[in-house]
Write an enzyme that holds these catalytic residues in place. Sequence first.
Site, mmCIF file in Angstrom:
data_model
loop_
_atom_site.group_PDB
_atom_site.id
_atom_site.type_symbol
_atom_site.label_atom_id
_atom_site.label_comp_id
_atom_site.label_asym_id
_atom_site.label_seq_id
_atom_site.Cartn_x
_atom_site.Cartn_y
_atom_site.Cartn_z
ATOM 1 N N ARG A 108 -20.688 -34.545 -29.795
ATOM 2 C CA ARG A 108 -21.332 -34.088 -28.554
ATOM 3 C C ARG A 108 -21.679 -35.339 -27.770
ATOM 4 N NH1 ARG A 108 -25.994 -29.645 -27.385
ATOM 5 N NH2 ARG A 108 -24.113 -28.386 -27.563
ATOM 6 N N HIS A 135 -17.248 -27.183 -22.807
ATOM 7 C CA HIS A 135 -17.954 -26.728 -24.015
ATOM 8 C C HIS A 135 -17.137 -25.600 -24.660
ATOM 9 C CE1 HIS A 135 -21.054 -26.242 -26.842
ATOM 10 N NE2 HIS A 135 -22.027 -25.755 -26.105
ATOM 11 N N GLN A 138 -18.568 -23.145 -27.437
ATOM 12 C CA GLN A 138 -19.458 -22.117 -26.917
ATOM 13 C C GLN A 138 -18.664 -20.896 -26.451
ATOM 14 O OE1 GLN A 138 -22.982 -22.060 -26.609
ATOM 15 N NE2 GLN A 138 -22.457 -19.913 -26.247
ATOM 16 N N ASP A 226 -26.329 -20.067 -17.036
ATOM 17 C CA ASP A 226 -26.690 -21.228 -17.866
ATOM 18 C C ASP A 226 -27.736 -22.011 -17.086
ATOM 19 O OD1 ASP A 226 -26.721 -23.252 -19.786
ATOM 20 O OD2 ASP A 226 -24.856 -24.194 -19.099
ATOM 21 N N CYS A 265 -25.555 -19.266 -22.934
ATOM 22 C CA CYS A 265 -25.301 -20.101 -24.110
ATOM 23 C C CYS A 265 -26.587 -20.582 -24.759
ATOM 24 C CB CYS A 265 -24.415 -21.272 -23.726
ATOM 25 S SG CYS A 265 -25.179 -22.430 -22.559
ATOM 26 N N ARG A 293 -21.993 -18.524 -32.906
ATOM 27 C CA ARG A 293 -21.581 -19.927 -32.956
ATOM 28 C C ARG A 293 -21.142 -20.291 -34.380
ATOM 29 N NH1 ARG A 293 -23.229 -23.478 -29.112
ATOM 30 N NH2 ARG A 293 -21.637 -24.758 -30.121
HETATM 31 N N1 CP Z 1 -25.465 -23.540 -26.613
HETATM 32 C C1 CP Z 1 -25.591 -24.731 -27.190
HETATM 33 O O1 CP Z 1 -24.634 -25.503 -27.300
HETATM 34 O O2 CP Z 1 -26.852 -24.991 -27.676
HETATM 35 P P1 CP Z 1 -27.385 -26.384 -28.256
HETATM 36 O O3 CP Z 1 -27.485 -27.339 -27.094
HETATM 37 O O4 CP Z 1 -28.703 -26.040 -28.849
HETATM 38 O O5 CP Z 1 -26.406 -26.889 -29.270
HETATM 39 N N1 NVA Z 2 -24.756 -26.865 -19.503
HETATM 40 C C1 NVA Z 2 -25.664 -27.157 -20.552
HETATM 41 C C2 NVA Z 2 -25.231 -26.491 -21.818
HETATM 42 C C3 NVA Z 2 -26.166 -26.686 -22.989
HETATM 43 C C4 NVA Z 2 -25.660 -26.041 -24.241
HETATM 44 C C5 NVA Z 2 -25.779 -28.659 -20.738
HETATM 45 O O1 NVA Z 2 -24.743 -29.340 -20.682
HETATM 46 O O2 NVA Z 2 -26.893 -29.155 -20.904
#
Ligand code: CP
Ligand code: NVA
Length: 308
Positions: A108, A135, A138, A226, A265, A293
Amino acid sequence: MTRHFIALGDAGGDAVAAMLGDAMDRKAARQALPKGLPDADMPLAGHVLALVFEKNSTRTRVSFDIAIRQLGGSALVLDAGTTQLGRGETIADTARVLSRMADAIMLRTDDHAKIEELALHATVPVINGLTDLSHPCQIMADLQTLLEHGKALPGLEVAWLGDGNNVLNSLVEAAGLMKFNVRIGVPEGYDSDATFIAAARAGGARITVHRSAAEAARGADVMVTDTWISMGQAHAEAKLAAMAPYQVNSELMALAKPDAVLLHCLPAHRGEEVTDAVIDGPQSLVWDEAENRIHAQKAILRWAFGQI
Ligand code: CP
Ligand code: NVA
């Protein structure tokens, strides 16, 4: 060839469909088991998954850890800031070392180029656990959740409300692969990546962009939103003001089909992109979506190891 899951397109539509089927089958097969016990067949017994985080996470972190345990393997959770990556060791060298010590790597990160660099130098599967651009993991869970709730994907009308962000890019990519339509309700200046939209249209999806939230929501089968401020973005008052008309509240939800469902998400910013009444209401699938997930990631891992 090493299978990387950087984008949904790395697998393609047929493999995505097969992974979704596998995710649902495995979920059903282990309903009675405690979450930490492995599946009976332990298809990835002994495999080690390195989870590298340059950004915060709850769901991605926990679900990958539980997913690999259920497949018979184990996870190493690495906060990049406490590794040598955080002190400037190159991504290429990190890829070479982790490839010798682990069987797969999830990253990540912020800049999408970093995960591409990791995949270029890794000799084990690399999985995209979120970048500023996309992502995909997700969206696998989102698609599984829709299928479980009786929403066949081809022709589905999916409305996205809010920021044109990484999650939307992967949703749009999925539309092109799985042949559903996305009405993007996003304020001017916050549009999503045009490359994803063009590719989805080329794949046969109808992708429309609306400045009116009501127009995007009207008649939709699925409402998705989101956070308005993603990780790494500045908390700007101007952006919050621009997003306000796109809040998914009861009035906007009422414009969608009566049997429409809500996906988010998470984490949610209640009172911003979604109201309590909607996220806690009967149309919300967000807790199934979060649980999925785990199941979706098990399928992604099995695909990466050539088992799907
Ligand atoms: N939806 C998602 O990716 O959540 P986190 O940021 O908690 O991993
Ligand atoms: N769009 C959000 C998703 C978090 C899971 C971010 O990138 O912070």
